[in-house]
Write an enzyme that holds these catalytic residues in place. Structure first.
Site, mmCIF file in Angstrom:
data_model
loop_
_atom_site.group_PDB
_atom_site.id
_atom_site.type_symbol
_atom_site.label_atom_id
_atom_site.label_comp_id
_atom_site.label_asym_id
_atom_site.label_seq_id
_atom_site.Cartn_x
_atom_site.Cartn_y
_atom_site.Cartn_z
ATOM 1 N N TYR A 70 48.045 22.087 25.254
ATOM 2 C CA TYR A 70 47.047 23.159 25.076
ATOM 3 C C TYR A 70 45.709 22.577 24.599
ATOM 4 C CZ TYR A 70 50.052 26.978 26.362
ATOM 5 O OH TYR A 70 50.812 27.829 27.106
ATOM 6 N N ASP A 107 40.464 32.678 28.409
ATOM 7 C CA ASP A 107 39.341 31.760 28.217
ATOM 8 C C ASP A 107 38.190 32.352 27.401
ATOM 9 O OD1 ASP A 107 38.709 32.304 31.760
ATOM 10 O OD2 ASP A 107 37.989 33.493 30.058
ATOM 11 N N HIS A 122 47.013 38.531 27.753
ATOM 12 C CA HIS A 122 47.781 37.290 27.577
ATOM 13 C C HIS A 122 47.252 36.458 26.419
ATOM 14 C CE1 HIS A 122 49.069 37.600 32.080
ATOM 15 N NE2 HIS A 122 49.639 38.504 31.308
ATOM 16 N N CYS A 130 50.139 31.541 13.356
ATOM 17 C CA CYS A 130 51.375 30.965 12.812
ATOM 18 C C CYS A 130 52.511 31.237 13.797
ATOM 19 C CB CYS A 130 51.694 31.611 11.458
ATOM 20 S SG CYS A 130 53.340 31.210 10.838
ATOM 21 N N CYS A 162 52.780 29.399 5.206
ATOM 22 C CA CYS A 162 54.242 29.147 5.109
ATOM 23 C C CYS A 162 54.603 27.702 5.426
ATOM 24 C CB CYS A 162 54.991 30.087 6.066
ATOM 25 S SG CYS A 162 54.740 29.696 7.817
ATOM 26 N N GLY A 199 39.778 39.372 41.101
ATOM 27 C CA GLY A 199 40.298 38.012 40.923
ATOM 28 C C GLY A 199 41.702 37.901 40.413
ATOM 29 N N SER A 201 45.916 37.899 41.780
ATOM 30 C CA SER A 201 46.822 37.930 42.941
ATOM 31 C C SER A 201 47.722 39.152 42.876
ATOM 32 C CB SER A 201 47.672 36.661 42.961
ATOM 33 O OG SER A 201 48.378 36.550 41.720
ATOM 34 N N ASN A 225 37.991 40.115 45.847
ATOM 35 C CA ASN A 225 38.854 38.937 45.939
ATOM 36 C C ASN A 225 38.568 38.281 47.293
ATOM 37 O OD1 ASN A 225 41.054 37.097 46.112
ATOM 38 N ND2 ASN A 225 42.274 38.418 44.778
ATOM 39 N N PRO A 226 38.423 36.938 47.331
ATOM 40 C CA PRO A 226 38.191 36.311 48.648
ATOM 41 C C PRO A 226 39.432 36.329 49.540
ATOM 42 C CG PRO A 226 38.240 34.665 46.898
ATOM 43 C CD PRO A 226 38.320 35.997 46.244
#
Ligand code: APR
Length: 258
Positions: A70, A107, A122, A130, A162, A199, A201, A225-226
């Protein structure tokens, strides 16, 4: 209908919307150079499947390896800036203050472009929490205030509350979405009169179901969407092309003569 007349027609519908939801996916960040997480599987991680890395079990088994992946993605994302698509979406929200952005992206580029009301289904790679949510879900941790030094202390920093591991505040496979995010997005789509889908799917659930929730209640679906997607079949207007080009044209058509 020609592309120009499609743009004008979609702009007319958006201008007249009362309860607009803008649902975005990885495609809206493509022109900002954000790699999909499959693109980020290179170097140490090239022989791994994202579904092997982006899971709580993978983190439990090897927290340093997942944390470093990440960090690698954060470095790939660090230079990214909003593109004209993000900026047009933020400007559209200024014209239609009731419009809410529901994004699958982690992002933070919508907020960086000035979008106010953004539901991050998301999570966000710009936040950490934590692993045990020891102070409640989520227990957000600002790693920049910790004694932990990313240059020398490999692997995840310790939670200051913690002592457990800190992890990215993103949704991993086999995890539920952030509390309240999906519920609010679902309520908004159930009440929406227009859903602008940009954008995505339309493959990853439960986000992919949201336009269908709206369409079943006669909302007008507009897609940018392309490529064709799982959403295109229910789109009243399908605007073929990259959002960084299409969205500024839609915004201009919306504000023409204002
Ligand atoms: N403008 C608009 N759309 C674009 C562009 C562009 N410049 N370039 C590509 N696209 C479209 C593609 O045609 C595709 O339909 O963006 C979509 C990206 O689809 P996915 O990569 O499947 O991304 P998304 O739909 O957001 O689902 C990704 O699944 O990878 C997991 O959890 C992760 O949130 C992520 C989700």
């Amino acid at each position: 209908m020609s592309d120009d007349s499609l743009i004008r027609e979609a702009a007319r519908v958006l201008r007249g919307s009362q309860r607009l939801v803008i649902l975005t996916g990885a495609g809206v960040s493509k022109e900002s150079g954000i790699p999909t997480f499959r693109d980020a599987l290179e170097g140490l991680w090239e022989n791994y499947d994202a579904q092997q890395l982006a899971t709580p079990d993978a983190f439990r088994r090897n927290p340093r390896f997942v944390w470093d992946w990440y960090q690698h993605r954060r470095e790939m994302m660090a230079e990214a800036r909003p593109n004209p698509g993000h900026e047009a979406i933020a400007a559209l929200q200024n014209h239609l203050p009731q419009a809410v952005v529901v994004t699958q992206n982690i992002d933070g580029l919508h907020q960086m472009a000035g979008s106010q009301d953004v539901i991050e289904l998301h999570g966000s790679l710009r936040r950490n929490k934590c692993f045990d949510n020891c102070q409640g879900n989520p227990t957000l941790i600002n790693i920049h205030t910790l004694a932990w030094n990313p240059a020398t202390d490999d692997g995840p920093p310790p939670c200051p509350h913690c002592g457990g591991w800190v992890r990215p505040d993103v949704v991993w496979f086999h995890e539920t979405l952030p509390p309240g995010a999906l519920e609010r997005a679902h309520l908004l789509c159930a009440a929406a009169d227009v859903v602008l889908v940009i954008g995505t799917s339309g493959v990853v659930q439960p986000a992919a179901n949201l336009p269908f929730v709206a369409a079943r209640r006669n909302a007008t679906i507009i897609e940018v969407n392309p490529e064709l997607s799982q959403i295109t079949a229910i789109a009243r207007y399908y605007l073929p092309g990259p959002s960084g080009e299409i969205m500024p044209q839609v915004l201009a058509a919306m504000t023409d003569g204002e």
